[in-house]
Motif scaffolding. Structure first.
Motif, PDB file in Angstrom:
ATOM      1  N   GLU A 249       0.831  -1.203   0.000  1.00  0.00           N
ATOM      2  CA  GLU A 249       0.000   0.000   0.000  1.00  0.00           C
ATOM      3  C   GLU A 249       0.873   1.263   0.000  1.00  0.00           C
ATOM      4  OE1 GLU A 249      -2.534   0.079   3.441  1.00  0.00           O
ATOM      5  OE2 GLU A 249      -3.598   1.878   2.786  1.00  0.00           O
ATOM      6  N   ALA A 250       2.045   1.175   0.636  1.00  0.00           N
ATOM      7  CA  ALA A 250       2.970   2.310   0.649  1.00  0.00           C
ATOM      8  C   ALA A 250       3.454   2.612  -0.762  1.00  0.00           C
ATOM      9  CB  ALA A 250       4.154   2.011   1.568  1.00  0.00           C
ATOM     10  N   ILE A 251       3.724   1.545  -1.507  1.00  0.00           N
ATOM     11  CA  ILE A 251       4.183   1.702  -2.894  1.00  0.00           C
ATOM     12  C   ILE A 251       3.087   2.381  -3.725  1.00  0.00           C
ATOM     13  CG2 ILE A 251       4.981   0.440  -4.949  1.00  0.00           C
ATOM     14  CD1 ILE A 251       6.928  -0.024  -2.714  1.00  0.00           C
ATOM     15  N   ARG A 252       1.839   1.980  -3.495  1.00  0.00           N
ATOM     16  CA  ARG A 252       0.723   2.593  -4.242  1.00  0.00           C
ATOM     17  C   ARG A 252       0.589   4.073  -3.892  1.00  0.00           C
ATOM     18  NH1 ARG A 252      -4.725  -0.552  -3.645  1.00  0.00           N
ATOM     19  NH2 ARG A 252      -5.190   0.425  -5.637  1.00  0.00           N
ATOM     20  N   GLU A 253       0.724   4.401  -2.611  1.00  0.00           N
ATOM     21  CA  GLU A 253       0.641   5.809  -2.190  1.00  0.00           C
ATOM     22  C   GLU A 253       1.701   6.650  -2.901  1.00  0.00           C
ATOM     23  OE1 GLU A 253      -1.330   7.621  -0.483  1.00  0.00           O
ATOM     24  OE2 GLU A 253      -2.458   6.372   0.916  1.00  0.00           O
ATOM     25  N   VAL A 254       2.923   6.124  -2.931  1.00  0.00           N
ATOM     26  CA  VAL A 254       4.023   6.876  -3.541  1.00  0.00           C
ATOM     27  C   VAL A 254       3.801   7.016  -5.047  1.00  0.00           C
ATOM     28  CG1 VAL A 254       6.496   6.833  -4.066  1.00  0.00           C
ATOM     29  CG2 VAL A 254       5.701   6.280  -1.757  1.00  0.00           C
ATOM     30  N   ALA A 255       3.379   5.931  -5.700  1.00  0.00           N
ATOM     31  CA  ALA A 255       3.137   5.992  -7.148  1.00  0.00           C
ATOM     32  C   ALA A 255       2.130   7.094  -7.469  1.00  0.00           C
ATOM     33  CB  ALA A 255       2.631   4.633  -7.647  1.00  0.00           C
ATOM     34  N   LEU A 256       1.067   7.169  -6.683  1.00  0.00           N
ATOM     35  CA  LEU A 256       0.038   8.188  -6.922  1.00  0.00           C
ATOM     36  C   LEU A 256       0.593   9.593  -6.708  1.00  0.00           C
ATOM     37  CD1 LEU A 256      -3.048   6.542  -5.174  1.00  0.00           C
ATOM     38  CD2 LEU A 256      -2.805   7.052  -7.620  1.00  0.00           C
ATOM     39  N   ASP A 257       1.323   9.778  -5.620  1.00  0.00           N
ATOM     40  CA  ASP A 257       1.812  11.122  -5.311  1.00  0.00           C
ATOM     41  C   ASP A 257       2.818  11.606  -6.349  1.00  0.00           C
ATOM     42  OD1 ASP A 257       0.131  11.189  -3.209  1.00  0.00           O
ATOM     43  OD2 ASP A 257       1.648  11.168  -1.628  1.00  0.00           O
ATOM     44  N   ILE A 258       3.618  10.698  -6.869  1.00  0.00           N
ATOM     45  CA  ILE A 258       4.566  11.092  -7.922  1.00  0.00           C
ATOM     46  C   ILE A 258       3.790  11.523  -9.162  1.00  0.00           C
ATOM     47  CG2 ILE A 258       6.357  10.269  -9.492  1.00  0.00           C
ATOM     48  CD1 ILE A 258       7.373   8.462  -7.208  1.00  0.00           C
ATOM     49  N   LYS A 259       2.769  10.751  -9.497  1.00  0.00           N
ATOM     50  CA  LYS A 259       1.949  11.093 -10.662  1.00  0.00           C
ATOM     51  C   LYS A 259       1.255  12.441 -10.471  1.00  0.00           C
ATOM     52  CE  LYS A 259      -0.182   7.299 -12.558  1.00  0.00           C
ATOM     53  NZ  LYS A 259      -1.371   6.445 -12.531  1.00  0.00           N
ATOM     54  N   GLU A 260       0.886  12.719  -9.227  1.00  0.00           N
ATOM     55  CA  GLU A 260       0.167  13.968  -8.959  1.00  0.00           C
ATOM     56  C   GLU A 260       1.087  15.185  -8.869  1.00  0.00           C
ATOM     57  OE1 GLU A 260      -2.489  13.630  -5.596  1.00  0.00           O
ATOM     58  OE2 GLU A 260      -3.152  11.646  -6.227  1.00  0.00           O
ATOM     59  N   GLY A 261       2.398  14.947  -8.845  1.00  0.00           N
ATOM     60  CA  GLY A 261       3.304  16.098  -8.859  1.00  0.00           C
ATOM     61  C   GLY A 261       4.177  16.297  -7.638  1.00  0.00           C
ATOM     62  N   ALA A 262       4.392  15.248  -6.842  1.00  0.00           N
ATOM     63  CA  ALA A 262       5.314  15.379  -5.706  1.00  0.00           C
ATOM     64  C   ALA A 262       6.754  15.414  -6.213  1.00  0.00           C
ATOM     65  CB  ALA A 262       5.130  14.207  -4.745  1.00  0.00           C
ATOM     66  N   ASP A 263       7.574  16.303  -5.646  1.00  0.00           N
ATOM     67  CA  ASP A 263       8.992  16.363  -6.005  1.00  0.00           C
ATOM     68  C   ASP A 263       9.812  15.431  -5.137  1.00  0.00           C
ATOM     69  OD1 ASP A 263       8.862  18.827  -7.806  1.00  0.00           O
ATOM     70  OD2 ASP A 263       7.904  19.527  -5.969  1.00  0.00           O
ATOM     71  N   LEU A 264       9.323  15.235  -3.920  1.00  0.00           N
ATOM     72  CA  LEU A 264      10.036  14.470  -2.894  1.00  0.00           C
ATOM     73  C   LEU A 264       8.993  13.686  -2.110  1.00  0.00           C
ATOM     74  CD1 LEU A 264      11.630  17.766  -1.596  1.00  0.00           C
ATOM     75  CD2 LEU A 264      12.971  16.062  -2.838  1.00  0.00           C
ATOM     76  N   VAL A 265       9.373  12.525  -1.608  1.00  0.00           N
ATOM     77  CA  VAL A 265       8.413  11.784  -0.777  1.00  0.00           C
ATOM     78  C   VAL A 265       9.028  11.445   0.575  1.00  0.00           C
ATOM     79  CG1 VAL A 265       7.098  10.802  -2.699  1.00  0.00           C
ATOM     80  CG2 VAL A 265       9.056   9.543  -1.777  1.00  0.00           C
ATOM     81  N   MET A 266       8.164  11.362   1.558  1.00  0.00           N
ATOM     82  CA  MET A 266       8.617  11.110   2.932  1.00  0.00           C
ATOM     83  C   MET A 266       8.047   9.788   3.441  1.00  0.00           C
ATOM     84  SD  MET A 266       9.819  13.309   5.652  1.00  0.00           S
ATOM     85  CE  MET A 266       8.790  14.723   6.000  1.00  0.00           C
ATOM     86  N   VAL A 267       8.866   9.092   4.214  1.00  0.00           N
ATOM     87  CA  VAL A 267       8.397   7.924   4.964  1.00  0.00           C
ATOM     88  C   VAL A 267       8.472   8.286   6.445  1.00  0.00           C
ATOM     89  CG1 VAL A 267       8.863   5.530   5.599  1.00  0.00           C
ATOM     90  CG2 VAL A 267       9.164   6.268   3.229  1.00  0.00           C
ATOM     91  N   LYS A 268       7.431   7.961   7.163  1.00  0.00           N
ATOM     92  CA  LYS A 268       7.332   8.390   8.552  1.00  0.00           C
ATOM     93  C   LYS A 268       6.495   7.415   9.337  1.00  0.00           C
ATOM     94  CE  LYS A 268       5.309  12.156  11.063  1.00  0.00           C
ATOM     95  NZ  LYS A 268       4.510  13.323  10.977  1.00  0.00           N
TER      96      LYS A 268
END
Ligand code: PBG
Length: 329
Positions: free
Chosen positions: A236-255
């Protein structure tokens, strides 16, 4: 892989002195890797220690230059502002988030004016410091409203961008907010503002001291499990990141950080995007108290931070940033 065997092969030979250990070291930590969170409070000349975070303080805005100067001289590239909001300024829709004179906005404005681009400025996009119920979004009949919350987050983002924020960090975990925020930033000509998505934020038990620090702990009703992730999951984390990159995130955080090194590594390997780790308040306090009580020694701090580098993180948000930066090469 293995090209010899004992006794002709001895891996200990490469470890025999400090100089050879330094030569073969695979990962290094420098102050370039660190992001310092700074807690803000109302008033003048205030420096108040946070009870559950020994060594960490809330500062009034007039005290900021001192700590920012120190952070710059430590060569730390980015600071993140978090507000302790007075109860009388909170309500159930977090109106204070949109006040151009709230603590975060003031801090962004003053720091940008004084330091220009000598240091980067980051701010969370989320409502929890401002709501009486302590949740990151609007609530109706015990449900956190997604799309209605995004509308407010868009406004919060635009205001923070206008105040000089370089890196907007949506930490709310609403679906679709990265795309909507990006769209309105672009429309309003804030094309250079970076979006650091808290793409993978777990409903964690390690946030306690932070909620204390921003005053949302006693306020929080229930838990955040309908929007923050279940800590049992990684697909599910991978899916979240894939979506956010597609939506325009420059950087992603794990927390949080240390319990989720596997997640950092998987995301880095799969997406080749800069991944930031957040060593959260509970992790800080556990390590800090361990050192204070002589259970572990202070080198454990660098050890904990290197683990993020080994996993593939580009940078680490850590309350140890200034403390540790002075000791790094
Ligand atoms: C809230 C937010 C939290 C943290 C950063 N932003 C807490 C939460 O989700 O309840 C936690 C940071 C920490 O524990 O150090 N949007």
């Amino acid at each position: 892989m293995i090209t010899g065997k004992y006794p002709s092969l001895r891996l200990r030979r490469n470890r025999k002195f400090s100089w050879t250990r330094r030569l073969i070291r695979e990962n290094d930590l420098s102050s370039n890797d660190l992001i310092l969170p700074i807690f803000l409070t109302d008033g003048k000349n205030k420096k108040i220690e946070i009870k559950s975070m020994p060594g960490i303080f809330k500062y009034s805005i007039d005290m900021l230059p001192k700590i920012v100067d120190k952070t710059i001289s430590n060569k730390i590239p980015l600071i993140a502002f978090f507000p302790y909001t007075l109860i009388r300024k909170k309500n159930n829709i977090g109106t204070e988030a949109l006040n151009e004179n709230n603590l975060v906005c003031k801090a962004l404005r003053l720091t940008k004016k004084r330091y220009k681009n000598e240091i980067g400025l980051m701010a969370d996009v989320a409502l929890d410091p401002y709501t009486t119920h302590g949740h990151d979004g609007l609530i109706k009949k015990n449900k956190i409203l997604n799309d209605e919350t995004i509308r407010i987050l868009i406004e919060q983002s635009l205001i923070q961008a206008q105040m000089g924020c370089d890196v907007l960090a949506p930490s709310d975990m609403m679906d679709g907010r990265i795309g909507e925020i990006r769209k309105s930033l672009d429309k309003n000509k804030y094309i250079d503002v970076q979006l650091l998505s808290y793409a993978v934020k777990y409903a964690s038990n390690f946030y306690g001291p932070f909620r204390d620090a921003v005053g949302s702990k006693s306020a929080l009703k229930g838990d955040k499990k309908t929007y923050q992730m279940d800590y049992s999951n990684i697909d599910e984390a991978i899916r979240e990141v894939a979506l956010d990159i597609k939506e325009g995130a420059d950087l992603v955080m794990v927390k949080p950080g240390m319990p989720y090194l596997d997640v950092i590594q998987s995301i880095k390997n799969k997406f080749k995007i800069p991944v930031f780790a957040y060593q959260v308040s509970g992790e800080y306090s556990l390590i800090k108290n361990g050192i204070k009580n002589n259970i572990i020694n202070k080198n454990a701090v660098v050890e904990s931070l290197i683990s993020f580098k080994r996993a593939g993180a580009s940078a680490i948000v850590t309350y140890f940033a200034n403390e540790v930066a002075g000791e790094l090469d």
